[in-house]
Each structure stands twice: as structure tokens, then as C-alpha cells.
Design an enzyme around this catalytic site. Structure first.
Site: not given
Ligand code: ADP
Length: 463
Positions: A56, A170, A271, A295, A398, A438
Site C-alpha cells: 500500500n 510466509v 489530501e 479524515r 483506507h 490516522r
Molecule cells: P507498510 O506501509 O506498513 O510498509 P504495505 O502495505 O506498504 O505496509 O506493505 C506490506 C507488504 O507486505 C505488502 O506488499 C504485502 O503484499 C506484503 N505481505 C502481506 N502479507 C504477506 C505474507 N504473508 N508474506 C509475504 N508478504 C506479505
């Protein structure tokens, strides 16, 4: 250089059986923690379940909040950690974890410097809802922060050869008999593998795209669309809960007020558009709220309208200050017109009403007094430069404020409040920092501040 760099994931055959630290997730928190851990001498690996990297974070647009920075001083803004703390605390319904919030605010300025020392320069400022001062740092080009940060971090990680595997999910966290982390199980190309590591950093993001978790914690929100990527399913929370981790504030889910959702895809309208001066009007063409309230409040105000949607209205002056608007236009989300009256006609609003709304707003900007709704920020410029623009917006899911309970060292706590040795978490997967709402610009800041902290504390743990 970073601008020309094209990321390629590590070859699956190069996945090893043992690393110092396994980092799960390739968003801001994962990439930052990997960089920090590597620079402290560890051998990290990043595992990402999706075919693409960035999570995200890649979609974040407005900026990275920080206080007491030199960038602010250069613009004559004298800010303090205490004000940043208080405004975030108020915005979060005073439900924020004080220990996390204190660590976050007091390390925000340093996080900007750390990025700068890595060539990631955020030297333009904007403002987000609920903040009284300009704290949202962004690139000079005003480009959306997320992709800018992710691309630069990927380039830096490539330079120091930190492996990043995609399509590697994972599925389990492993502990030894003494209760210490010893590795993870993964699924890659249809195969199950175990990767051993004495430290694991959960950077898996939130659960804004998980119907299953929404059903459990907020069934009332099931009808809303989401701004999240499909992989935002709360895996890290579930994985850690299986080994006894504590979760908190799981029902606190943020609805973002300005999301364009008339196409099959949802597009969050950052925003910064309001921060640079846009207003919101209803189907009558009339303003109905302080557009830069939090928000939570702005979403509630839009949902309270009979049509449960609104128009963001702005002019060329705003467009010039927010690069993302070109992207929104390229997706066909922006209605444009040479005059306010033509714009009103295109939106099927009464032209005299919209003209009157703009007149009143421009007077408020000029006199620095918004008599109607008490808006005090995002009033640097009148809406008077042709062409004029509108984007149709409505609230959507969001951000998930709740998540794993961590302490200020980014260590994950168990049900009894004890540390799970070797397990760290950073970013949206964690809960507590934001309270019940947030503030825009705080999530990117969180990934950098706590991503660094997780990398540092993993190094301390393994020393
Ligand atoms: P943050 O902003 O906290 O860094 P993001 O949403 O940008 O979080 O990134 C989280 C990432 O972790 C995403 O790319 C998501 O696809 C990945 N992710 C979520 N679950 C798993 C999993 N089980 N194994 C590997 N990657 C994962």
C-alpha cells in the site's frame, strides 16, 4: 541512478535456508528496516507474497509528516515535537499509545535527515487534515510520496545486494522450545520451505482488503469499497496471533473521505489536493464542512449528505501544486472547464450557486476567516485561475489503525505483555500509534521511523 532503476526480484533458486533476519513485506516498513539492518551489518532477506513490490505504500500520495526539520525552518515554520504529538493525539481521539506516539514524534525529524543522507530528499511541504502546521514533507517535484520512496529504497537495497523475493508467502512463524523466534515457513512456487532466522520483522501492512477480518471486527463496513491493494489481508496479524501475540484496537478502521470510485478501480485522491486549496461541495454546489478536518469527521460529513458523495473543486493554481492530479486526469477522473459556470453545468450543479460558493470561499481566503466552517489551513490561494476542475469523491475503507501490540523498540508483545524474543513489527501491521484516526502523512512517517527502529533493535538483539 534511482530514477532509471528497474527493479527485478531475486531469482527463486537463490533463496537460502538461513539469514540473520527475515523481513516479511516489501512496503515502506519492510524496505526501510532491511536497509537499516543491512547497514548495521546484518544479512536480511525480504519476502513479498505479491508479484509486485511496494504494498500500500506504493499508493501513498501526500507526504511524510515530521516536526522540527530544517526544511520547515527554511519556510519559516517553527514547529515542535510537542505540537506534533498533541495534534496527532487529538486527531486520534486521544486513544493513541503515548509511548509509541512519543517515540514517533521525537524521531520524525531525524527520519527526514536519514532519508536525506541516503539521497531521498523531501524538501517541499504541504499540509494534511487535522494538522495546524505544514509537516507533510514530499519531493520537490510534488510527486506522490509512496512510489518515490519505494523506488529510491529499492535502488539503495539493490546497491548493497539485499535480496528481495516476490511471490513468496510466509505461512507460519516458528519458535524454538524456549519461545524464541527461529524462522518462518514459506510457500513459493507451490512448494513449502523453511527459512531459518533468529529475528523476524513483520512488515506485512494492514487488513483493509480482508473481508474475513472486516466481518470479524467491523461487519458494518462490509459494503464499503477499499483503497487497498488486494494483498492487504492482515496476514502478519494472523501469523503473530498464532504464536501468542496480542492485538489491539482492531475495530478502529479509517474511512478516507475522498476516493474516486465511479470506475471499477478505486482511486484515492490525496489530501494534498485540499491541503493546497481545494474545497468540497455537495450536489447543490454548496460547501458543507471544514475540508481539512480529520479524515474521520470529513468522511462522516460526506456520508451524512443525501447523495453520500461530493465534488472536490479546485483550479489551475492547486493543480500546479499537486503532481498527482495529472495522474488522476490521465485516468479520466477529473472534469475540467474554462469557467466555473461551465464546470457547474458539466456537474449538473446550479451555476449561480457554485459561483456564489467560490466567491464566499475566495473572500474567506482573502480575509483569512472561514466564517462558515472555521477552516484555517490550505488557504494559501484563492480558487480563481482557469481552468477549473472537479473530482467526484466518496468515502472508502483506507487504513486499519489496529494491529499487533508493540513497544517503542518495535518488539511484539504477547497476551501477557511480555516480549516475544526475536519478533519485531513495524508499519500498518502494528496498532496503537494512531488511536481511532490516522492523520494523513503519518503512515509514511511511521514506516520510516519504526522501520528503522525494527532494523536497529534486530541488530541489538543479535549482537
Ligand atoms: P507498510 O506501509 O506498513 O510498509 P504495505 O502495505 O506498504 O505496509 O506493505 C506490506 C507488504 O507486505 C505488502 O506488499 C504485502 O503484499 C506484503 N505481505 C502481506 N502479507 C504477506 C505474507 N504473508 N508474506 C509475504 N508478504 C506479505
Amino acid at each position: 541512478m534511482a530514477e532509471k532503476f528497474k527493479f527485478t526480484p531475486s531469482a527463486p533458486s537463490s533463496l537460502q535456508e538461513q539469514y540473520d533476519v527475515v523481513i516479511i513485506g516489501s512496503g515502506g516498513a519492510g524496505l526501510v528496516s532491511a536497509l537499516q539492518a543491512r547497514e548495521l551489518g546484518l544479512r536480511p532477506v525480504i519476502l513479498e507474497k505479491m508479484p509486485t513490490v511496494g504494498g500500500n505504500t506504493m499508493r501513498a500520495s501526500s507526504g511524510m509528516n515530521a516536526a522540527e526539520t530544517n526544511i520547515q525552518l527554511r519556510e519559516g515554520i517553527v514547529d515542535s515535537f510537542a505540537e506534533f504529538y498533541q495534534e496527532t493525539y487529538q486527531g486520534g481521539g486521544r486513544l493513541n499509545d503515548p509511548e509509541l506516539l512519543n517515540y514517533f514524534t521525537t524521531h520524525s525529524g531525524q527520519a527526514i535527515d536519514w532519508l536525506r543522507s541516503h539521497g531521498i530528499i523531501l524538501n517541499d511541504l504541504t499540509i494534511t487534515g487535522g494538522m495546524k502546521k505544514k509537516r507533510a514533507h514530499r519531493p520537490k517535484s510534488t510527486a506522490p510520496i509512496g512510489a518515490f520512496l519505494v523506488n529510491n529504497l529499492l535502488w539503495l537495497l539493490d546497491q548493497i545486494k539485499v535480496p528481495i523475493f516476490t511471490q513468496t508467502t510466509v505461512t507460519e512463524l516458528l519458535k524454538d522450545d524456549a519461545g524464541k523466534i527461529r524462522g518462518v515457513n514459506v510457500q513459493v512456487a507451490g512448494e513449502h520451505k523453511t527459512i531459518f532466522a533468529p529475528a523476524v520483522i513483520l512488515a506485512t501492512g494492514g487488513f483493509g482488503a480482508s473481508k474475513q477480518l472486516l466481518k470479524r471486527y467491523r461487519p458494518d463496513l462490509l459494503a464499503y469499497k477499499t483503497t487497498n491493494q488486494v494483498g492487504a489481508t492482515g496476514d502478519g496479524i494472523i501469523l503473530a496471533e498464532h504464536i501468542g501475540a496480542q492485538v489491539l484496537q482492531m475495530e478502529m478502521i479509517q474511512i478516507h473521505p475522498t476516493v474516486q470510485q465511479d470506475t471499477p478501480h478505486t482511486y484515492l485522491i490525496g489530501e494534498a489536493v485540499r491541503g493546497e486549496g481545494a474545497i468540497l461541495v455537495d450536489q447543490q454546489g454548496v460547501r458543507f464542512t471544514n475540508e481539512l478536518g480529520t479524515r474521520k469527521i470529513v468522511s462522516e460529513q460526506i456520508t451524512a449528505l443525501p447523495e453520500q458523495a461530493a465534488y472536490l473543486i479546485f483550479d489551475y493554481g492547486v493543480k500546479e501544486r499537486v503532481k498527482a492530479i495529472d495522474f488522476y486526469a490521465s485516468k479520466g477522473l477529473v472534469v475540467s472547464a474554462a469557467t466555473p459556470s461551465e464546470l457547474a453545468k458539466k456537474l449538473q450543479l446550479d451555476p449561480t450557486v457554485l459561483a456564489d460558493t467560490l466567491l464566499q470561499w475566495n473572500t474567506a481566503v482573502e480575509t483569512k476567516k472561514d466564517v462558515k466552517f472555521g477552516r484555517t489551513t490550505g488557504m494559501q490561494r484563492k480558487l480563481e485561475k482557469a481552468p477549473y476542475y472537479a473530482i467526484h469523491v466518496a468515502p472508502a475503507i483506507h487504513y486499519t489503525m489496529g494491529g499487533l501490540h508493540i513497544n517503542e523498540k518495535a518488539q511484539v508483545l504477547d497476551q501477557a505483555g511480555n516480549i516475544i524474543a526475536g519478533l519485531f513489527a513495524a508499519g500498518e501491521v502494528t496498532g496503537g500509534l494512531h488511536g481511532n484516526n490516522r492523520i494523513g502523512g503519518n503512515s509514511i512517517a511511521e514506516t520510516v521511523v519504526f522501520g528503522r527502529q525494527a532494523g536497529q533493535q534486530a541488530a541489538v538483539y543479535l549482537a
